[in-house]
Design an enzyme around this catalytic site. Structure first.
Site, mmCIF file in Angstrom:
data_model
loop_
_atom_site.group_PDB
_atom_site.id
_atom_site.type_symbol
_atom_site.label_atom_id
_atom_site.label_comp_id
_atom_site.label_asym_id
_atom_site.label_seq_id
_atom_site.Cartn_x
_atom_site.Cartn_y
_atom_site.Cartn_z
ATOM 1 N N MET A 1 0.820 -1.206 0.000
ATOM 2 C CA MET A 1 0.000 0.000 0.000
ATOM 3 C C MET A 1 0.860 1.264 0.000
ATOM 4 S SD MET A 1 -2.877 -1.305 2.777
ATOM 5 C CE MET A 1 -3.989 0.083 2.537
ATOM 6 N N HIS A 2 0.217 2.389 -0.260
ATOM 7 C CA HIS A 2 0.741 3.738 -0.029
ATOM 8 C C HIS A 2 1.678 4.284 -1.097
ATOM 9 C CE1 HIS A 2 -0.919 2.883 3.861
ATOM 10 N NE2 HIS A 2 0.099 2.155 4.260
ATOM 11 N N ASP B 1 -2.606 -5.140 1.030
ATOM 12 C CA ASP B 1 -2.082 -6.422 1.515
ATOM 13 C C ASP B 1 -2.725 -6.887 2.814
ATOM 14 O OD1 ASP B 1 -0.845 -4.361 2.915
ATOM 15 O OD2 ASP B 1 1.189 -4.990 2.440
#
Length: 480
Positions: free
Chosen positions: A79-80, A236
């Site tokens: 992520m991110h 995830d």
């Protein structure tokens, strides 16, 4: 048949799952992290695509008949990280990863520009999230920022390549700091604070919803006859929750992967950004995940193995299945900074109490304990919101270790359960989301929990020893 593709930080993993939810085959490819400067971390999106294609090519070579029957594809991933695309939908620069700490100063700028950030997103601005990275890029790479036509998270970029469509699920979008997590929609005010608009964002869907189809040329490449649907998918950790059936409030689980977390599904949002609790939408409707997250977990064991020139198995074997007592030395697992509860990208790891009597076993046990103590910090930040944790399931590579789970049970003073197939969580969860997108079945019928194959119980005397050690361990943060 269903495919689950998990774009991790260190590897891509692709699994093939049949209608009975049995994993028929699995293939993986390693990924490299580039570190242009200390505290930075980047990856080339082209490397993700090459690795994913390699896993699918390998499955075609060995399981062509099964692959031909794939009806749905689910995506999960790290992520991110922002993938910035130009007008031709080509990446403008490498992706800045979730564990990159360069945008710490920009977090304060973002919160000043958008005073309602914590209330709307349920999170504190931290350098790991996406929005501060865009503030950094606007300041340090203005030409790239001005050329950006679309901003995608890693797995959404994979979807774009596979389907040609720019679509993101709400769980992954939660980690951007642009999402109103209660409304499960982009915040125009949050986007404006970063100099962006909805026109530069993908369309949002729930993780179990259809979100495009595989391109015809790719379906032909892999011999697929059904033109598979691609599900919304998940970040995830939300995908890991789906993989282990954590779809009800209170179904707490602990991840011991490259990073670590204590995660609990909730039916309503009770944010605690001051203690760096993460609040994300779950991958299924009307549910959220709240988490305490640490940046280095099983990667700490990989680090000490590399440092000592031994495999992880060689380091763990002499220590047995359960500790007799805490290690006489202490380890802070802040090798890449830390999130919960410190939000400190600059803090670094520490070994304390070394002496001439210190040996390899003592150090290795301290590393495992340091990760467990940090997870206790995560647990306490969550319980500050009113959550009660009576037990937890463990997933991720670290959950293979009897010793680590025994330490964790005694540090957290709750039963810790090892799950069957606990290491395939995110990819398996992605495959389940693919099935839901294709069939429209009831979520509870598909997202059943796996068997608990072993439970690790706290031992009163040892748990008391760890409880005495924990406050001293926490004071080390001020020295690191």
């Amino acid at each position: 048949m269903y495919l689950g593709i998990d774009l991790g930080t260190s590897a891509v993993k692709t699994i093939l799952v049949d209608d009975a939810q049995r994993v028929i085959a699995s293939r993986s490819r390693a990924l490299r992290i580039d570190v242009p400067r200390p505290g930075w971390a980047e990856q080339d999106p082209a490397a993700w695509i090459a690795a994913i294609f390699a896993t699918l090519d390998a499955l075609k070579a060995d399981h062509a008949r099964d692959l031909a029957e794939v009806a749905g594809i689910g995506l999960s991933g790290q992520m991110h990280g922002p993938v910035l695309l130009d007008a031709a939908m080509k990446p403008l620069r490498p992706c800045i990863l979730w564990n990159d700490g360069r945008s710490a100063a920009e977090c304060a700028v973002l919160e000043q520009r958008w005073p309602a950030l914590r209330q709307v997103t349920g999170n504190k601005a931290m350098p790991g999230f996406t929005a501060p990275k865009l503030v950094w890029i606007a300041d340090h790479e203005p030409r790239i920022f001005s050329a950006t036509r679309l901003v995608l998270q890693p797995k959404a970029y994979v979807r774009l390549v596979l389907s040609g469509e720019a679509i993101e699920d709400v769980s992954d979008a939660s980690g951007s700091l642009w999402l109103d997590v209660v409304k499960r929609d982009w915040s125009d005010e949050g986007l404006a604070a970063t100099g962006l608009t909805r026109a530069q964002m993908p369309r949002l869907v729930e993780g179990c919803a259809p979100a495009g189809r595989l391109r015809a040329d790719l379906a032909e490449r892999w011999g697929m006859t059904r033109h598979p649907i691609i599900a919304g998918g998940a970040g995830d950790n939300p995908a890991g929750a789906i993989g282990i059936g954590a779809i009800r409030p209170g179904a707490t689980f602990i991840t011991l992967g490259t990073s670590g977390a204590v995660i609990t599904p909730v039916a309503s949002v009770t944010p605690n950004p001051e203690r760096v609790v993460h609040t994300f939408c779950h991958a299924i409707p009307a549910l959220w995940l709240q988490a305490g997250a640490m940046l280095s977990a099983a990667s700490c064991l990989a680090w000490i193995a590399r440092l000592l020139g031994a495999s992880e198995a060689e380091l763990l074997a002499p220590l047995g299945a359960s500790p007799a007592a805490p290690s006489p030395i202490s380890f802070l697992p802040y090798l890449a900074g830390e999130r919960t509860p410190h939000d400190d990208p600059d803090v670094r790891g520490l070994l304390d109490g070394l002496s001439h009597a210190t040996d390899r076993n003592t150090i290795v046990q301290a590393v495992l304990e340091g990760v467990a103590f940090a997870l206790a910090d995560c647990r306490d930040a969550l319980t500050d919101t009113g959550l009660v944790m009576a037990e937890a399931d463990a997933i991720g590579g670290g959950s293979r270790s009897d010793l680590w789970l025994a330490i964790l049970a005694n540090v957290l003073t709750i039963p810790i359960h090892r799950l069957a197939e606990g290491e395939t969580g995110a990819a398996f969860g992605a495959a389940r989301l693919a099935r839901l997108a294709v069939t429209g079945e009831a979520i509870a019928d598909v997202c059943t929990p796996p068997a608990r194959v072993r439970t690790f119980m706290p031992a009163p005397a040892l748990a008391a020893d760890y409880a005495e050690r924990l406050p001293r361990w926490r004071r080390l943060y001020r020295r690191s």
